[in-house]
Write a protein that holds these residues in place. Structure first.
Motif, PDB file in Angstrom:
ATOM      1  N   HIS A  21      -8.212  -3.969  -3.425  1.00 51.69           N
ATOM      2  CA  HIS A  21      -7.529  -2.999  -2.569  1.00 51.69           C
ATOM      3  C   HIS A  21      -6.193  -3.546  -2.058  1.00 51.69           C
ATOM      4  O   HIS A  21      -5.758  -3.204  -0.966  1.00 51.69           O
ATOM      5  CB  HIS A  21      -8.413  -2.640  -1.369  1.00 51.69           C
ATOM      6  CG  HIS A  21      -9.781  -2.161  -1.717  1.00 51.69           C
ATOM      7  ND1 HIS A  21     -10.004  -1.000  -2.437  1.00 51.69           N
ATOM      8  CD2 HIS A  21     -11.007  -2.699  -1.467  1.00 51.69           C
ATOM      9  CE1 HIS A  21     -11.310  -0.824  -2.597  1.00 51.69           C
ATOM     10  NE2 HIS A  21     -11.943  -1.852  -2.027  1.00 51.69           N
ATOM     11  N   ALA A  22      -5.539  -4.389  -2.856  1.00 51.32           N
ATOM     12  CA  ALA A  22      -4.361  -5.110  -2.370  1.00 51.32           C
ATOM     13  C   ALA A  22      -3.310  -4.187  -1.762  1.00 51.32           C
ATOM     14  O   ALA A  22      -2.829  -4.426  -0.644  1.00 51.32           O
ATOM     15  CB  ALA A  22      -3.755  -5.918  -3.514  1.00 51.32           C
ATOM     16  N   ASP A  23      -2.920  -3.127  -2.451  1.00 54.46           N
ATOM     17  CA  ASP A  23      -1.858  -2.247  -1.950  1.00 54.46           C
ATOM     18  C   ASP A  23      -2.255  -1.579  -0.639  1.00 54.46           C
ATOM     19  O   ASP A  23      -1.487  -1.559   0.329  1.00 54.46           O
ATOM     20  CB  ASP A  23      -1.517  -1.183  -2.995  1.00 54.46           C
ATOM     21  CG  ASP A  23      -0.830  -1.784  -4.217  1.00 54.46           C
ATOM     22  OD1 ASP A  23      -0.302  -2.906  -4.100  1.00 54.46           O
ATOM     23  OD2 ASP A  23      -0.830  -1.125  -5.271  1.00 54.46           O
ATOM     24  N   LYS A  24      -3.457  -1.019  -0.623  1.00 54.90           N
ATOM     25  CA  LYS A  24      -3.905  -0.345   0.597  1.00 54.90           C
ATOM     26  C   LYS A  24      -4.106  -1.338   1.737  1.00 54.90           C
ATOM     27  O   LYS A  24      -3.833  -1.031   2.897  1.00 54.90           O
ATOM     28  CB  LYS A  24      -5.200   0.413   0.314  1.00 54.90           C
ATOM     29  CG  LYS A  24      -5.036   1.594  -0.628  1.00 54.90           C
ATOM     30  CD  LYS A  24      -6.364   2.312  -0.849  1.00 54.90           C
ATOM     31  CE  LYS A  24      -6.200   3.506  -1.788  1.00 54.90           C
ATOM     32  NZ  LYS A  24      -7.507   4.183  -2.017  1.00 54.90           N
ATOM     33  N   LEU A  25      -4.581  -2.524   1.401  1.00 57.70           N
ATOM     34  CA  LEU A  25      -4.825  -3.540   2.427  1.00 57.70           C
ATOM     35  C   LEU A  25      -3.539  -3.919   3.149  1.00 57.70           C
ATOM     36  O   LEU A  25      -3.490  -3.948   4.386  1.00 57.70           O
ATOM     37  CB  LEU A  25      -5.460  -4.772   1.773  1.00 57.70           C
ATOM     38  CG  LEU A  25      -5.844  -5.935   2.685  1.00 57.70           C
ATOM     39  CD1 LEU A  25      -7.098  -6.625   2.163  1.00 57.70           C
ATOM     40  CD2 LEU A  25      -4.709  -6.964   2.776  1.00 57.70           C
ATOM     41  N   PHE A  29      -2.532  -3.265   7.029  1.00 60.09           N
ATOM     42  CA  PHE A  29      -2.205  -4.387   7.916  1.00 60.09           C
ATOM     43  C   PHE A  29      -0.933  -4.113   8.709  1.00 60.09           C
ATOM     44  O   PHE A  29      -0.901  -4.247   9.938  1.00 60.09           O
ATOM     45  CB  PHE A  29      -2.047  -5.672   7.111  1.00 60.09           C
ATOM     46  CG  PHE A  29      -1.403  -6.785   7.889  1.00 60.09           C
ATOM     47  CD1 PHE A  29      -2.137  -7.532   8.792  1.00 60.09           C
ATOM     48  CD2 PHE A  29      -0.047  -7.068   7.730  1.00 60.09           C
ATOM     49  CE1 PHE A  29      -1.540  -8.550   9.528  1.00 60.09           C
ATOM     50  CE2 PHE A  29       0.553  -8.082   8.466  1.00 60.09           C
ATOM     51  CZ  PHE A  29      -0.191  -8.826   9.361  1.00 60.09           C
ATOM     52  N   TYR A  30       0.140  -3.724   8.011  1.00 65.38           N
ATOM     53  CA  TYR A  30       1.399  -3.502   8.721  1.00 65.38           C
ATOM     54  C   TYR A  30       1.327  -2.284   9.633  1.00 65.38           C
ATOM     55  O   TYR A  30       1.901  -2.278  10.728  1.00 65.38           O
ATOM     56  CB  TYR A  30       2.554  -3.378   7.724  1.00 65.38           C
ATOM     57  CG  TYR A  30       2.956  -4.711   7.148  1.00 65.38           C
ATOM     58  CD1 TYR A  30       3.526  -5.691   7.947  1.00 65.38           C
ATOM     59  CD2 TYR A  30       2.740  -5.006   5.810  1.00 65.38           C
ATOM     60  CE1 TYR A  30       3.873  -6.918   7.429  1.00 65.38           C
ATOM     61  CE2 TYR A  30       3.085  -6.234   5.279  1.00 65.38           C
ATOM     62  CZ  TYR A  30       3.656  -7.192   6.101  1.00 65.38           C
ATOM     63  OH  TYR A  30       3.988  -8.412   5.590  1.00 65.38           O
ATOM     64  N   GLN A  51       7.889  -6.988   0.980  1.00 63.85           N
ATOM     65  CA  GLN A  51       7.076  -7.645   1.993  1.00 63.85           C
ATOM     66  C   GLN A  51       5.596  -7.360   1.801  1.00 63.85           C
ATOM     67  O   GLN A  51       4.750  -8.228   1.985  1.00 63.85           O
ATOM     68  CB  GLN A  51       7.529  -7.171   3.379  1.00 63.85           C
ATOM     69  CG  GLN A  51       6.890  -7.921   4.532  1.00 63.85           C
ATOM     70  CD  GLN A  51       7.315  -9.371   4.560  1.00 63.85           C
ATOM     71  OE1 GLN A  51       8.436  -9.703   4.204  1.00 63.85           O
ATOM     72  NE2 GLN A  51       6.406 -10.240   4.939  1.00 63.85           N
ATOM     73  N   ARG A  52       5.276  -6.139   1.404  1.00 63.50           N
ATOM     74  CA  ARG A  52       3.865  -5.777   1.212  1.00 63.50           C
ATOM     75  C   ARG A  52       3.236  -6.618   0.103  1.00 63.50           C
ATOM     76  O   ARG A  52       2.107  -7.093   0.223  1.00 63.50           O
ATOM     77  CB  ARG A  52       3.756  -4.289   0.881  1.00 63.50           C
ATOM     78  CG  ARG A  52       4.194  -3.377   2.016  1.00 63.50           C
ATOM     79  CD  ARG A  52       4.102  -1.906   1.615  1.00 63.50           C
ATOM     80  NE  ARG A  52       4.720  -1.043   2.595  1.00 63.50           N
ATOM     81  CZ  ARG A  52       4.115  -0.602   3.699  1.00 63.50           C
ATOM     82  NH1 ARG A  52       2.883  -0.950   3.954  1.00 63.50           N
ATOM     83  NH2 ARG A  52       4.751   0.185   4.547  1.00 63.50           N
ATOM     84  N   SER A 102      -8.729  -7.034  11.629  1.00 64.39           N
ATOM     85  CA  SER A 102      -9.065  -5.610  11.591  1.00 64.39           C
ATOM     86  C   SER A 102      -8.982  -5.072  10.166  1.00 64.39           C
ATOM     87  O   SER A 102      -9.844  -4.299   9.725  1.00 64.39           O
ATOM     88  CB  SER A 102      -8.121  -4.825  12.505  1.00 64.39           C
ATOM     89  OG  SER A 102      -8.307  -3.442  12.363  1.00 64.39           O
ATOM     90  N   THR A 103      -7.961  -5.505   9.426  1.00 63.96           N
ATOM     91  CA  THR A 103      -7.762  -5.031   8.052  1.00 63.96           C
ATOM     92  C   THR A 103      -8.847  -5.553   7.125  1.00 63.96           C
ATOM     93  O   THR A 103      -9.419  -4.802   6.313  1.00 63.96           O
ATOM     94  CB  THR A 103      -6.375  -5.464   7.556  1.00 63.96           C
ATOM     95  OG1 THR A 103      -5.372  -4.915   8.418  1.00 63.96           O
ATOM     96  CG2 THR A 103      -6.137  -4.994   6.133  1.00 63.96           C
TER      97      THR A 103
END
Length: 406
Positions: A21-25, A29-30, A51-52, A102-103
């Motif tokens: 889930h890298a992109d959504k994670l 987070f941000y 940055q993501r 939280s993420t």
């Protein structure tokens, strides 16, 4: 407190749950960080796309380095000192930690347990303590950044410029090191550039900058910077410096703008060590790309033991040496008893270093740098975009996560 080995297992196990889930994670987070701490948005660059990606690489790298605590601590301390220039305060570490936990909790789902929570909390606490502690200690004796006026801007080719900067206050560094640069056009976007001269009494710094496609800072410095403009500099960083007792015979190999740190080292050696022989191989594709030959020939004129060898790889009619540096340099001499410095594009550096190693050059006399890094070391860009300190994998190797323009 949970056993350290148990913590490592729990962290690796839980990270495996969220990798898909890298992109959504990173987006979550941000969003969480800026929702609960909107003041933190001012620390980051205007565009967040790169940055993501960096955040996830940062997490993956941190996970892979947790089993090397001594190396990781040293690295994090340097990173903490470097983050001072962004305006990072101790409270920001708490905000980032809360958003991270939280993420991870959200994307791990039902598999997340109190043990995972504790393991990540302890690990992040150690990371934050190392970074913030080093930053606080550094603040007692050094500014976070320096303003520097552009007092010279020479356009050496369509995409390359040599800048001369005058810092507003003394800028400490060693020959072979680099600084990070922020421009007014791209606030909070930092890029590293090697300093192309040894420390001078007048305090001036030279940078060799090549504009790269879509390079925000490099294109600004080459095409949109004028004498009188003011840049902001991060502190001098880097490990490719002269050893205390270098060999009396030296060979330096530089490709492209990798010449910058090598030129600084050559100046330092001429002034301080005066080696018996100093071979300098400078490579480029074509003769027109040998952008600093006049200055190098001036150095050779004042120090006759400097043997300058320009090399081009793609111009058959060139009247001098033609070929690739990894092929030309071994054919020009036997270097096993020399101090060796290599800088330039990563593929050239790797090929050159492998050849020196095969020829028997000892590791403690082989100094080189890479401008990119294995993913496991890319943990420095997770908080903020920009230039970061090197990570020393081997005794004389320097690796940057965001290396200077080549």
């Amino acid at each position: 407190m949970t056993d350290q080995n148990d913590n490592l297992t729990l962290i690796c196990e839980s990270f495996a749950l969220v990798q898909q889930h890298a992109d959504k994670l990173t987006g979550h987070f941000y969003a969480t960080l800026f929702l609960h701490h909107p003041e933190a948005r001012a620390l980051f660059p205007p565009a967040m796309d790169m940055q993501r990606d960096r955040l996830f690489r940062a997490l993956a790298g941190a996970v892979r380095m947790l089993d090397r605590p001594a190396e990781l601590t040293t690295f994090l301390q340097q990173l903490g000192r470097d983050h001072r220039k962004y305006g990072v305060q101790s409270a920001h570490y708490d905000a980032v930690g809360a958003a991270l936990l939280s993420t991870l909790r959200r994307f791990a789902g039902e598999a997340w347990t109190p043990a995972h929570e504790q393991a990540w909390t302890e690990a992040y606490g150690q990371i934050a303590a190392a970074m913030s502690g080093a930053a606080e200690a550094d603040a007692a004796g050094s500014p976070a950044s320096w303003l520097a006026e552009v007092v010279g801007h020479e356009q050496r080719s369509a995409d390359l410029a040599v800048l001369t900067l005058r810092p507003e206050s003394p800028f400490p560094y060693r020959a072979g090191q680099y600084t990070t640069v922020e421009t007014a056009r791209w606030p909070r976007v930092w890029r590293p550039y090697s300093i192309a001269n040894a420390p001078r009494r007048d305090g001036l710094l030279n940078l060799h900058v090549r504009a790269v496609p879509a390079g925000w800072v490099s294109n600004t410095l080459v095409h949109h910077t004028r004498v009188g403009d003011v840049l902001r500099l991060g502190p001098g960083r880097g490990a490719m410096t002269l050893p205390e007792r270098p060999a009396r015979r030296v060979v330096c190999v530089a490709g492209g703008t990798g010449l910058a740190p090598v030129k600084a080292l050559v100046e330092e050696m001429i002034a301080r060590n005066r080696p018996l022989t100093l071979h300098l191989f400078v490579g480029a594709r074509r003769e027109s790309d040998l952008y600093d030959l006049r200055s190098l020939r001036q150095l050779a004129s004042v120090f006759p033991r400097l043997l300058l060898v320009p090399v081009v790889s793609e111009q058959i009619e060139y009247p001098g040496v033609v070929g690739r540096l990894p092929e030309v340099v071994p054919a020009q001499g036997h270097w096993v008893h020399h101090e060796v410095f290599v800088s330039g594009p990563d593929d050239m550096v790797v090929s050159m270093v492998e050849r020196f190693q095969r020829d028997g050059v000892p590791a403690d006399r082989l100094h080189y740098e890479l401008s990119t890094t294995p993913a496991e070391l890319d943990i420095t860009s997770g908080l903020l975009d920009g230039g970061v300190p090197p990570f020393q994998q081997q005794p004389q190797q320097r690796t940057r996560t965001d290396g200077p323009s080549r």
